[in-house]
Design an enzyme around this catalytic site. Structure first.
Site, mmCIF file in Angstrom:
data_model
loop_
_atom_site.group_PDB
_atom_site.id
_atom_site.type_symbol
_atom_site.label_atom_id
_atom_site.label_comp_id
_atom_site.label_asym_id
_atom_site.label_seq_id
_atom_site.Cartn_x
_atom_site.Cartn_y
_atom_site.Cartn_z
ATOM 1 N N SER A 147 0.518 -1.062 -0.139
ATOM 2 C CA SER A 147 -0.179 0.473 0.012
ATOM 3 C C SER A 147 1.141 1.237 0.438
ATOM 4 C CB SER A 147 -1.025 -0.433 1.052
ATOM 5 O OG SER A 147 -1.665 1.101 1.836
ATOM 6 N N TYR A 160 -3.942 -0.401 9.836
ATOM 7 C CA TYR A 160 -3.472 -0.716 8.785
ATOM 8 C C TYR A 160 -2.078 -0.521 8.061
ATOM 9 C CZ TYR A 160 -4.470 -0.233 3.557
ATOM 10 O OH TYR A 160 -5.067 -0.808 1.747
#
Length: 255
Positions: A147, A160
């Site tokens: 990510s 996250y």
């Protein structure tokens, strides 16, 4: 020695792939791309209706397994169900993920554990469940989903971000462990693509425009932007590429 044809480098005929998170978003896109390249594909997710709809539209080379992927201890059982459809996978794409979007001061133990389990622990334990079969064949491809937050800190995403930073290192560690057996392990790092996971971002036009402006290319990602990188990392074209994170972000992390 003559160079192989480009078509052969990217041909996945006869290969079997397992794609988690195949019920929607970039997971479903990855499943469709691998099918188009000739692979048989097993989609794994928790939403049976969406998986069944995808498999029906994809044809007889698509199958699915319904599973709750936030339980790493269940991955051996999930792997057995996947193998039962088309045989042991040559390719594993770990696309399933979650972002609870809790601010640091509001993170709960349950939210933290679910995020780390689904984004980090399950990709490892599922890959390990298939690694033995890949070793026996001398060929395997593992593609994790990193990510922007593998490298950047964003608001209300501490769990996250921690999980995705760890995915980058997990990918390198997988490569160290298994690449000598013909198994490459790499990750893709999507920028801002319109998916269920980023719906909150795209619901704010100004925020979406700022993200687009942060890229070198000047726009946010479209699903088809992931096709080439995914096929590259899942095919013979990337035979000497392992332990890498390929950022598919329009240059977001370059600025």
């Amino acid at each position: 020695m003559s160079a192989p044809s480009p078509q052969k480098l990217f041909d996945l005929s006869g290969r079997v792939a397992c794609v988690t998170g195949a019920s929607s978003g970039l997971g479903r896109r990855a499943a469709d791309v691998l099918l188009a390249a000739g692979a048989s594909v097993v989609g794994v997710a928790r939403r049976e209706a969406a998986l069944a709809e995808w498999a029906k539209s994809a044809g007889d080379k698509a199958g699915y397994v319904v599973a709750d992927l936030d339980d790493p201890s269940a991955m051996e059982a999930v792997a057995g169900k996947v193998r039962a459809l088309f045989g042991a996978p040559d390719i594993l794409v770990n696309a399933a993920g979650i972002n609870t979007r809790e601010a640091a001061d509001d993170v709960t133990a349950a939210g933290w554990n679910t995020t780390l389990n689904l984004n980090l622990s399950t990709p490892f334990f599922l890959a390990r469940a298939f690694a033995g079969n890949m070793k026996a064949k001398g060929w395997g491809r593992i593609v994790n989903f990193a990510s922007l937050q593998s490298y950047r800190a964003f608001p209300s995403s501490i769990a996250y971000g921690a999980s995705k930073g760890a995915v980058a290192q997990l990918t390198r560690a997988m490569a160290e462990a298994w690449s000598a057996h013909g198994i490459t392990a790499n990750a893709v790092g999507p920028g801002f693509f319109r998916t269920e996971l980023t719906a909150v971002v795209f619901s704010d036009p100004e925020r979406a425009a700022r993200n687009a402006a942060q890229t070198c290319i000047g726009r946010n990602g479209e699903p088809e932007d992931m096709d080439g990188p995914m096929l590259f990392l899942c095919s013979d074209a990337s035979a000497y590429v392992t332990g890498q994170v390929l950022m598919v972000d329009g240059g977001f992390t370059a600025k």
